[in-house]
Enzyme design. Structure first.
Site, short mmCIF file in Angstrom:
data_model
loop_
_atom_site.label_atom_id
_atom_site.label_comp_id
_atom_site.label_asym_id
_atom_site.label_seq_id
_atom_site.Cartn_x
_atom_site.Cartn_y
_atom_site.Cartn_z
CE1 TYR A 82 -6.93 -2.69 -34.91
CE2 TYR A 82 -4.60 -3.16 -35.15
CZ TYR A 82 -5.79 -3.32 -34.46
OH TYR A 82 -5.84 -4.11 -33.35
CE LYS A 103 -2.96 -12.98 -29.76
NZ LYS A 103 -4.08 -12.21 -30.32
CG HIS A 131 0.33 -6.25 -33.78
ND1 HIS A 131 -0.37 -5.33 -34.55
CD2 HIS A 131 -0.57 -6.70 -32.86
CE1 HIS A 131 -1.61 -5.23 -34.10
NE2 HIS A 131 -1.75 -6.04 -33.08
#
Length: 415
Positions: free
Chosen positions: A387, A279, A378
């Protein structure tokens, strides 16, 4: 339509083909409900199997008109229509599923070469098909905007032009589309700067678009362990599935990275798993914990087919190829169901929920946000901050005392 097989034989052929493609037995059973209903319908009305009669069947039995937009159908009606399309394609000797491809370029001739080079570079990074199509979609619109603005030379792009394009796009597109466009535009402007087409890096001129983020779905430690214990590790499939889901639970890897994991990514001598995420393209090093390592070893030694494919986790039937992210999602969902874990309406119950649960557990254990961000691959800590919304352990410390309501009027009565 050249009908050579009976409908029963056609259904059996479609089922076997789907199994060979790695489609889960559970999903094939769902398709079979529509197939069996079609069989009864055609037999009752003494009709042959063909595309026209299938269209009539969908409309009369389920109210699914051929004129309806597929995207607007309910999930169950999408599955019913998909089941019929599979049978029709099977009868015609076509692929059971429409293969997803790259979108068509609608670039103006003035920018076609440069934009095509940019897309080729993005493809070389092994980005997902959806990401490349997002880039093509944005560039198609950017090309249109440049033409409308009478800009034939990309060297004439300025920060004002970039901001004008985003404003123009915002008139007809929603926030998620605009947010996706900002990512493509930043990459494009950096590319044009590297190619010395632009005198500077104008990526900072792209405005920030924020979409409302939902609260992540998380599960408690007891629920996670109950889910893991539901796997039948005495079976071959259970052993493989347990190893894959355990990686998601302990390491928080994305489903695409787990399914794409290769043997070379596991460094036994260093007890690490090292890979580049699909990703974000971030190179990630994760610790190979004892339970994860033992689960993988058991699968490799006792279960994995002896084939040349370098992917760690493979299908159990020929052709022995890597599994899809959809398969891993099904494994997790079924495990939660088998463990009798209550999943509230709207709550996620796939691999992403396991990532969120790991992040929450790390926050409770006082793990710094940058470490969590690195663990979850990330690109920056802003993504990880979502979160914090579910970090109840620390939020409780910030709770305010409820003020005394004495003397306050409520419903016409003084308390």
């Amino acid at each position: 339509m050249d009908q050579q097989l009976t409908l029963t034989e056609l259904i059996e052929t479609a089922s076997q083909s789907l199994k060979a493609d790695g489609i889960t037995v559970e999903y094939i059973k769902q398709l079979s409900c529509t197939w069996n209903s079609l069989e009864r319908y055609l037999a009752t009305h003494n009709l042959p199997f063909n595309k026209e009669n299938c269209t009539i069947f969908l409309e009369e039995m389920y109210g699914i008109s051929s004129k309806q937009n597929y995207a607007n159908l309910r999930a169950i009606d999408k599955r019913r229509k998909r089941a019929i399309c599979i049978l029709v394609n099977c009868a015609d000797g076509l692929s059971l599923y429409r293969k997803k491809t790259y979108w068509t370029f609608n670039f103006s001739e003035s920018y076609e070469t440069i934009f095509s080079d940019f897309i080729d570079e993005r493809k070389s990074c092994n980005l997902a098909l959806a990401t490349i199509n997002r880039d093509i979609y944005t560039l198609n619109h950017f090309s249109e905007y440049l033409q409308l603005s009478s800009i034939s030379d990309l060297a004439n792009i300025s920060p004002k032009v970039v901001q004008g394009f985003m404003k123009w796009l915002s008139i007809s597109k929603n926030l998620p589309t605009l947010k996706s466009a900002t990512s493509t535009m930043r990459q494009l402007l950096r590319f044009l700067y590297r190619k010395e087409i632009l005198p500077g890096d104008y990526s900072s001129a792209v405005p920030t678009v924020k979409c409302r983020k939902t609260v992540p779905s998380v599960y408690g430690k007891d629920e996670i362990e109950a889910m893991l214990n539901s796997f039948n590790r005495a079976s071959a499939v259970g052993t493989r599935n347990y190893a894959m889901v355990l990686i998601a639970v302990r390491l928080g890897m994305r489903s695409s990275d787990i399914c794409g994991l290769e043997l070379k990514n596991i460094h036994w001598e260093k007890n690490t798993i090292e890979f580049t995420t699909k990703k974000t393209g971030e190179f990630t090093i994760l610790p190979l914990t004892a339970d994860v390592g033992n689960a993988i070893i058991k699968y490799l030694k006792e279960i994995r087919p002896n084939v040349k494919d370098e992917h760690v986790f493979l299908k159990m039937q020929a052709p022995y190829t890597k599994l899809s992210s959809v398969s891993l999602h099904y494994m997790v969902t079924k495990a939660f169901r088998d463990a009798n874990v209550v999943v509230a309406s709207g709550k996620r119950h796939g691999p992403h929920a396991l990532r969120a649960s790991l992040a929450t557990a790390m926050l409770e254990n006082e793990v710094p946000l940058p470490v969590i961000s690195e663990t979850l691959s990330h690109s920056n800590t802003d993504t990880t901050k979502i979160y914090l919304k579910i970090d109840m352990h620390h939020l409780r410390k910030l709770a305010l005392e409820v003020p005394d309501l004495t003397g306050v009027w409520m419903g016409g009565v003084r308390i």
